[in-house]
Write an enzyme that holds these catalytic residues in place. Structure first.
Site, mmCIF file in Angstrom:
data_model
loop_
_atom_site.group_PDB
_atom_site.id
_atom_site.type_symbol
_atom_site.label_atom_id
_atom_site.label_comp_id
_atom_site.label_asym_id
_atom_site.label_seq_id
_atom_site.Cartn_x
_atom_site.Cartn_y
_atom_site.Cartn_z
ATOM 1 N N GLU A 1 0.692 -1.297 -0.198
ATOM 2 C CA GLU A 1 -0.103 0.058 -0.059
ATOM 3 C C GLU A 1 0.949 1.246 0.148
ATOM 4 O OE1 GLU A 1 -2.284 -3.315 1.515
ATOM 5 O OE2 GLU A 1 -0.100 -2.679 1.930
ATOM 6 N N ASN B 1 1.999 -7.533 -5.853
ATOM 7 C CA ASN B 1 2.107 -6.698 -6.929
ATOM 8 C C ASN B 1 2.834 -7.312 -8.105
ATOM 9 O OD1 ASN B 1 1.832 -4.441 -8.706
ATOM 10 N ND2 ASN B 1 3.088 -3.079 -7.822
ATOM 11 N N LEU C 1 2.957 -5.791 -11.081
ATOM 12 C CA LEU C 1 3.395 -4.900 -12.176
ATOM 13 C C LEU C 1 4.928 -4.402 -12.085
ATOM 14 C CD1 LEU C 1 0.207 -2.668 -11.731
ATOM 15 C CD2 LEU C 1 0.815 -4.486 -13.118
#
Length: 417
Positions: free
Chosen positions: A49, A329, A331
């Protein structure tokens, strides 16, 4: 009963007495004076986050706006401080732990820090935190919001808590339509929500890590190595994958596996796993370099994930092969053109993964055997690897723009203050 148990957990993971005492102060008070009042307050539970909020936080720091970040985890706070508690932002930035979600503590925190805006990142729903935002007339926004079907089902079981929380939001910026609909079904006013995509698509690899990777390739003779990174791993992912990769490592001395455990308290445990498999292992924490005969490099450091991805020809993103999993994640490696493999348990990133899967831009293994086979294929089959990474870049480019949409909504609230 809750506080003694909570303090015991803090003591278990604290590095020393001073760190334990400081964390207890930040969790339970008495709270110290704010470095800057009238700050925008971002609450980011952990590393993921914090990374997601990074471009938003940077944007407002560059404008001279004081920023307060609270985290729930030790790794999240370490990441926050590594990113922002330095020049040129040091005077404007403060990071502390989120207080325990008790009404009196949260109220005292609001009084001490006097934030102008509360921004929660992704899926951070704390009843007293949100209730007191309303009491102190601090606008509350959930950004980069995501909510899996499984999490929504959990919240639906406590409507007396969930509905008031959601009704107190001033805005909710969802990553996808499915998330938006789940929040509405749980009690959010539809007029307060927008689908703006994920900020995570607007990331770029920090140049400093790309340059550092090039230097390490030269210094450690890595130019001809086949490097696989196992990132953000949980137990028992390291043991399963290293065991599966061991025959390939023994047959191909040019192959190297970099392991980056998700949680620092597991660093020693993972080192023992590699040793138990008789794999020649070096450790980052000991400032050891990668040698010609190194088979496993344990990246037991904080804040260097971009570096390990920049060295890689293939990556596995963890938290997706373990049970129950949920994923992390995907990405970051993709931004660096690194072909990416995950396991089947990725419900925390369902919409994002599904989009890449549809474009043949990510590889999913249903078991550790499948994941190992896919990772080996990525370093052996250049056409397969290139296809994955090129398709991933296309999906990334198609989804850019969420950051500016987030900024526009936040600015709308700031203009009213």
């Amino acid at each position: 009963m809750v506080k003694p148990l909570y303090k015991w957990k803090i003591k278990q993971r604290a590095q020393n007495v001073e760190a334990y005492q400081q964390e207890c102060l930040e969790r339970f008070g008495p709270f110290q004076s704010a470095k800057n009042k009238q700050a925008i307050w971002f609450h980011c539970v952990s590393v993921g986050e914090t990374n997601a909020a990074q471009p938003l936080i940077e944007h407002y720091l560059k404008l001279g706006q004081p920023i307060l970040v609270t985290n729930t985890t030790k790794t999240g706070q370490a990441r926050s401080k590594a990113l922002f508690l330095k020049a040129p932002y040091e005077a404007l930035f403060q990071a502390v732990y989120l207080p325990a979600d008790q009404k009196s503590l949260i109220a005292d925190f609001y009084q001490k820090y006097q934030p102008i805006l509360l921004i929660l990142v992704e899926t951070e729903l704390w009843p007293n935190l949100i209730d007191q935002a309303d009491k102190f007339e601090v606008p509350c926004i959930l950004v980069n919001a995501r909510l899996s079907a499984k999490s929504a089902q959990g919240y639906s079981k406590v409507p007396s808590l969930t509905r008031p929380m959601l009704q107190n939001f001033d805005a909710l910026l969802a990553q996808d339509v499915a998330t938006q609909q789940r929040f509405i079904e749980l009690g959010l006013e539809a007029s307060k929500s927008e689908v703006v995509g994920s900020i995570k698509f607007d990331i770029s690899a920090p140049e400093v890590f790309i340059e550092k990777a090039q230097q390490l390739k030269h210094d450690w003779n890595l130019a001809r190595r086949k490097i696989i990174t196992l990132a953000s791993t949980h137990a028992p992912e390291e043991e399963k994958l290293l065991n599966g990769l061991k025959p390939y490592l023994e047959q191909h001395s040019d192959c190297l596996v970099i392991v980056v455990p998700r949680h620092p308290e597991r660093f020693d445990e993972v080192f023992k796993v590699a040793q138990s498999l008789n794999l020649n292992t070096q450790r980052r924490s000991l400032n050891q370099s990668i040698q010609l005969d190194t088979q496993v490099y344990l990246a037991d450091s904080m804040g260097e994930m971009w570096l390990w991805y920049a060295l890689s020809q293939a990556s596995f993103v963890g938290g997706s092969l373990n049970e129950p999993g949920g994923g992390h994640n995907i990405l970051e490696p993709m931004v660096l053109n690194v072909p990416t493999v995950i396991g089947p348990n990725y419900f925390n990133f369902q919409a994002i993964v599904d989009e890449f899967l549809q474009a043949n831009a990510v590889a999913i293994g249903q078991s550790e055997h499948d994941v190992v086979q896919l990772l080996v294929r990525c370093v052996e089959d250049q056409d397969f690897a290139t296809q994955l990474s090129q398709h991933a870049i296309e999906v990334l480019n198609q989804n850019k723009g969420s950051l500016q949409k987030h900024i526009a909504v936040i600015d709308r609230f700031l203009s009213k203050l």
